[in-house]
Design an enzyme around this catalytic site. Structure first.
Site, PDB file in Angstrom:
ATOM      1  N   ASP A  51      -3.532  -6.546  -8.941  1.00 51.21           N
ATOM      2  CA  ASP A  51      -2.209  -6.708  -7.583  1.00 51.21           C
ATOM      3  C   ASP A  51      -0.781  -5.774  -8.207  1.00 51.21           C
ATOM      4  OD1 ASP A  51       0.805  -7.839  -7.152  1.00 51.21           O
ATOM      5  OD2 ASP A  51      -0.610 -10.186  -7.406  1.00 51.21           O
ATOM      6  N   TYR A 143      10.148  -9.565   6.539  1.00 55.66           N
ATOM      7  CA  TYR A 143       9.092  -8.411   5.749  1.00 55.66           C
ATOM      8  C   TYR A 143       9.583  -7.389   6.428  1.00 55.66           C
ATOM      9  CZ  TYR A 143       5.246  -6.055   8.118  1.00 55.66           C
ATOM     10  OH  TYR A 143       4.547  -4.909   8.305  1.00 55.66           O
ATOM     11  N   ILE A 176      -0.403  -1.923  15.832  1.00 54.86           N
ATOM     12  CA  ILE A 176      -1.338  -1.396  15.036  1.00 54.86           C
ATOM     13  C   ILE A 176      -2.729  -2.405  15.161  1.00 54.86           C
ATOM     14  CG2 ILE A 176      -3.006   0.559  13.437  1.00 54.86           C
ATOM     15  CD1 ILE A 176      -0.061   1.513  14.715  1.00 54.86           C
TER      16      ILE A 176
HETATM   17  P1  NDP Z   1      -3.613  -5.446   6.060  1.00 53.87           P
HETATM   18  O1  NDP Z   1      -3.183  -6.886   5.791  1.00 53.87           O
HETATM   19  O2  NDP Z   1      -5.122  -5.036   6.957  1.00 53.87           O
HETATM   20  O3  NDP Z   1      -4.174  -4.531   4.742  1.00 53.87           O
HETATM   21  C1  NDP Z   1      -3.259  -5.154   3.687  1.00 53.87           C
HETATM   22  C2  NDP Z   1      -4.031  -4.669   2.497  1.00 53.87           C
HETATM   23  O4  NDP Z   1      -3.264  -4.555   0.836  1.00 53.87           O
HETATM   24  C3  NDP Z   1      -5.057  -5.184   2.073  1.00 53.87           C
HETATM   25  O5  NDP Z   1      -6.319  -4.697   1.331  1.00 53.87           O
HETATM   26  C4  NDP Z   1      -4.604  -6.624   0.731  1.00 53.87           C
HETATM   27  O6  NDP Z   1      -5.985  -6.847  -0.041  1.00 53.87           O
HETATM   28  C5  NDP Z   1      -3.639  -5.678   0.423  1.00 53.87           C
HETATM   29  N1  NDP Z   1      -3.029  -5.854  -0.830  1.00 53.87           N
HETATM   30  C6  NDP Z   1      -2.087  -7.254   0.044  1.00 53.87           C
HETATM   31  N2  NDP Z   1      -1.126  -7.592  -1.165  1.00 53.87           N
HETATM   32  C7  NDP Z   1      -1.348  -6.318  -2.147  1.00 53.87           C
HETATM   33  C8  NDP Z   1      -0.983  -6.744  -3.367  1.00 53.87           C
HETATM   34  N3  NDP Z   1       0.479  -7.826  -3.736  1.00 53.87           N
HETATM   35  N4  NDP Z   1      -1.608  -5.922  -4.290  1.00 53.87           N
HETATM   36  C9  NDP Z   1      -2.580  -4.926  -4.230  1.00 53.87           C
HETATM   37  N5  NDP Z   1      -3.116  -4.987  -2.237  1.00 53.87           N
HETATM   38  C10 NDP Z   1      -2.475  -5.997  -1.376  1.00 53.87           C
HETATM   39  O7  NDP Z   1      -2.989  -4.677   6.831  1.00 53.87           O
HETATM   40  P2  NDP Z   1      -2.743  -3.663   7.703  1.00 53.87           P
HETATM   41  O8  NDP Z   1      -4.309  -2.565   7.778  1.00 53.87           O
HETATM   42  O9  NDP Z   1      -2.652  -3.879   8.856  1.00 53.87           O
HETATM   43  O10 NDP Z   1      -1.570  -2.970   7.475  1.00 53.87           O
HETATM   44  C11 NDP Z   1      -1.142  -1.761   5.928  1.00 53.87           C
HETATM   45  C12 NDP Z   1      -0.002  -1.562   5.919  1.00 53.87           C
HETATM   46  O11 NDP Z   1       0.615  -1.434   7.448  1.00 53.87           O
HETATM   47  C13 NDP Z   1       1.065  -3.263   5.836  1.00 53.87           C
HETATM   48  O12 NDP Z   1       1.726  -2.203   4.645  1.00 53.87           O
HETATM   49  C14 NDP Z   1       1.792  -3.455   6.423  1.00 53.87           C
HETATM   50  O13 NDP Z   1       2.755  -4.192   6.583  1.00 53.87           O
HETATM   51  C15 NDP Z   1       1.787  -2.291   8.222  1.00 53.87           C
HETATM   52  N6  NDP Z   1       1.932  -2.226   8.918  1.00 53.87           N
HETATM   53  C16 NDP Z   1       1.191  -2.500  10.230  1.00 53.87           C
HETATM   54  C17 NDP Z   1       1.221  -2.817  11.154  1.00 53.87           C
HETATM   55  C18 NDP Z   1      -0.007  -3.503  11.911  1.00 53.87           C
HETATM   56  O14 NDP Z   1       0.384  -3.507  13.316  1.00 53.87           O
HETATM   57  N7  NDP Z   1      -0.822  -3.765  11.808  1.00 53.87           N
HETATM   58  C19 NDP Z   1       2.215  -2.924  12.211  1.00 53.87           C
HETATM   59  C20 NDP Z   1       3.514  -1.921  10.885  1.00 53.87           C
HETATM   60  C21 NDP Z   1       3.211  -2.034   9.568  1.00 53.87           C
HETATM   61  P3  NDP Z   1      -6.568  -8.123   0.707  1.00 53.87           P
HETATM   62  O15 NDP Z   1      -6.681  -8.253   1.567  1.00 53.87           O
HETATM   63  O16 NDP Z   1      -7.401  -7.218  -0.500  1.00 53.87           O
HETATM   64  O17 NDP Z   1      -5.187  -9.217   0.068  1.00 53.87           O
END
Ligand code: NDP
Length: 237
Positions: A51, A143, A176
Site C-alpha cells: 500500500d 479526487y 481513458i
Molecule cells: P485503475 O483503478 O485501473 O488502477 C489504479 C491502480 O492503482 C491499480 O493498480 C490499484 O491497485 C492501484 N492502487 C490503488 N490504491 C493503491 C494503494 N493504496 N497502494 C498501491 N496501489 C494502489 O486506474 P486507472 O488505470 O484508470 O488510473 C491510473 C491513474 O490515472 C490514477 O491515478 C487515476 O486517478 C488517473 N486517471 C485515470 C483516468 C481514467 O479515465 N481512467 C483519468 C484521469 C486520471 P488495485 O487495483 O490492486 O487496488
C-alpha cells in the site's frame, strides 16, 4: 538502445499503469511496481504487493527494487482511487482515503525516490494527475483536490531539486478507456464523449506515450509542466 533504467510505476497491475509499464519494458528498461492486489502486468515486472500510503511498505519496496533493479531513476506515481460522492454526503473517510492514496502515496514514493535521484544527479518524476484537477467535476471534490495538489507538488519539486538533473511533471489524462471509466453508466459515458473535442475516450497507451516522452532524453528541459492527454477537453489546462 540506451542503458536500461530502474523504473518504478505505482499501481501498474492494470489500466494506465500497465500500459506505462509495457512502454518502458519495450524500451528495455527494468520495471517495478508497488500495487494493491492481483498479478503484476508482465512476468518481467518486479511486482511488490503493498500500500503506497504506508511509509514502511514504501521503504521496504524501495530496498527490494534497489537490490534487484538498482536505484530508481524514473518514478511514475500512478496509483490512484476515486470515492465519488456529492459534497454534502461525502464522509471524512471518503475524503481522507482519496487524499491519502492519490497525494500522500505520491509524496511518500517521491520522497523516497528522490534520495537516490539526488545521489545519481538525475531522475524523472511523473505524477499522474487528471483533467478534473483544473476543470473541476461534481461529485469529485476529494479526487479533484488530490489531483490539483499534484501540480503544486511537481512545481515545488522542480524548484527544490530541479538543479540536480531531476525533472518533475504532471500528466493529466482526460477520459481513458479503463476500469475506472467502464464503471460509469453508458449514458454518462456518452454524455462525456459529447463534450470531448476528440469525440472519444483515449486508450491507456496514449497516456503511456506521453509519460515515456517525459522520462526520455528529449524532455530534459521540461519540468513543472502539466501535460494534458484529454482530447482537448481541458483546452490546455
Ligand atoms: P485503475 O483503478 O485501473 O488502477 C489504479 C491502480 O492503482 C491499480 O493498480 C490499484 O491497485 C492501484 N492502487 C490503488 N490504491 C493503491 C494503494 N493504496 N497502494 C498501491 N496501489 C494502489 O486506474 P486507472 O488505470 O484508470 O488510473 C491510473 C491513474 O490515472 C490514477 O491515478 C487515476 O486517478 C488517473 N486517471 C485515470 C483516468 C481514467 O479515465 N481512467 C483519468 C484521469 C486520471 P488495485 O487495483 O490492486 O487496488
Amino acid at each position: 538502445m540506451s542503458e536500461p533504467r530502474s523504473v518504478l510505476i505505482t499501481g501498474a497491475n492494470q489500466g494506465i499503469g500497465a500500459a506505462i509499464a509495457a512502454r518502458f519494458l519495450d524500451q528495455g528498461d527494468k520495471v517495478s511496481t508497488i500495487y494493491h492486489s492481483g498479478q503484476a502486468p508482465d512476468e518481467r515486472v518486479l511486482g511488490i504487493v503493498g500500500d503506497v500510503t504506508d511509509t514502511a511498505t514504501v521503504e521496504g519496496a524501495f530496498k527490494q527494487i534497489e537490490a534487484e533493479n538498482g536505484p530508481v531513476e524514473v518514478l511514475v506515481a500512478n496509483a490512484g482511487i476515486t470515492r465519488d460522492q456529492l459534497l454534502l454526503r461525502m464522509t471524512d473517510a471518503e475524503f481522507d482515503s482519496v487524499l491519502a492514496v492519490n497525494l500522500g502515496g505520491a509524496f511518500k514514493c517521491v520522497r523516497r525516490a528522490s534520495k537516490s535521484m539526488l545521489r545519481l544527479k538525475r531522475g524523472r518524476i511523473v505524477l499522474i494527475g487528471s483533467v478534473v484537477a483544473m476543470y473541476g467535476s461534481p461529485g469529485q471534490v476529494n479526487y479533484s483536490s488530490s489531483k490539483a495538489a499534484l501540480v503544486g507538488m511537481a512545481r515545488s519539486l522542480t524548484r527544490e531539486i530541479g538543479s540536480r538533473g531531476i525533472t518533475a511533471n504532471v500528466v493529466a489524462p482526460g477520459f481513458i478507456d479503463t476500469a475506472m471509466t467502464a464503471a460509469l453508466p453508458q449514458e454518462r459515458q456518452d454524455a462525456y464523449k459529447a463534450t470531448i473535442p476528440a469525440g472519444r475516450f483515449a486508450q491507456p497507451d496514449e497516456v503511456a506515450g506521453v509519460v515515456h516522452f517525459l522520462a526520455g532524453p528529449d524532455a530534459g528541459y521540461v519540468s513543472g509542466a502539466v501535460i494534458p492527454v484529454d482530447g482537448g477537453l481541458g483546452m490546455g489546462h
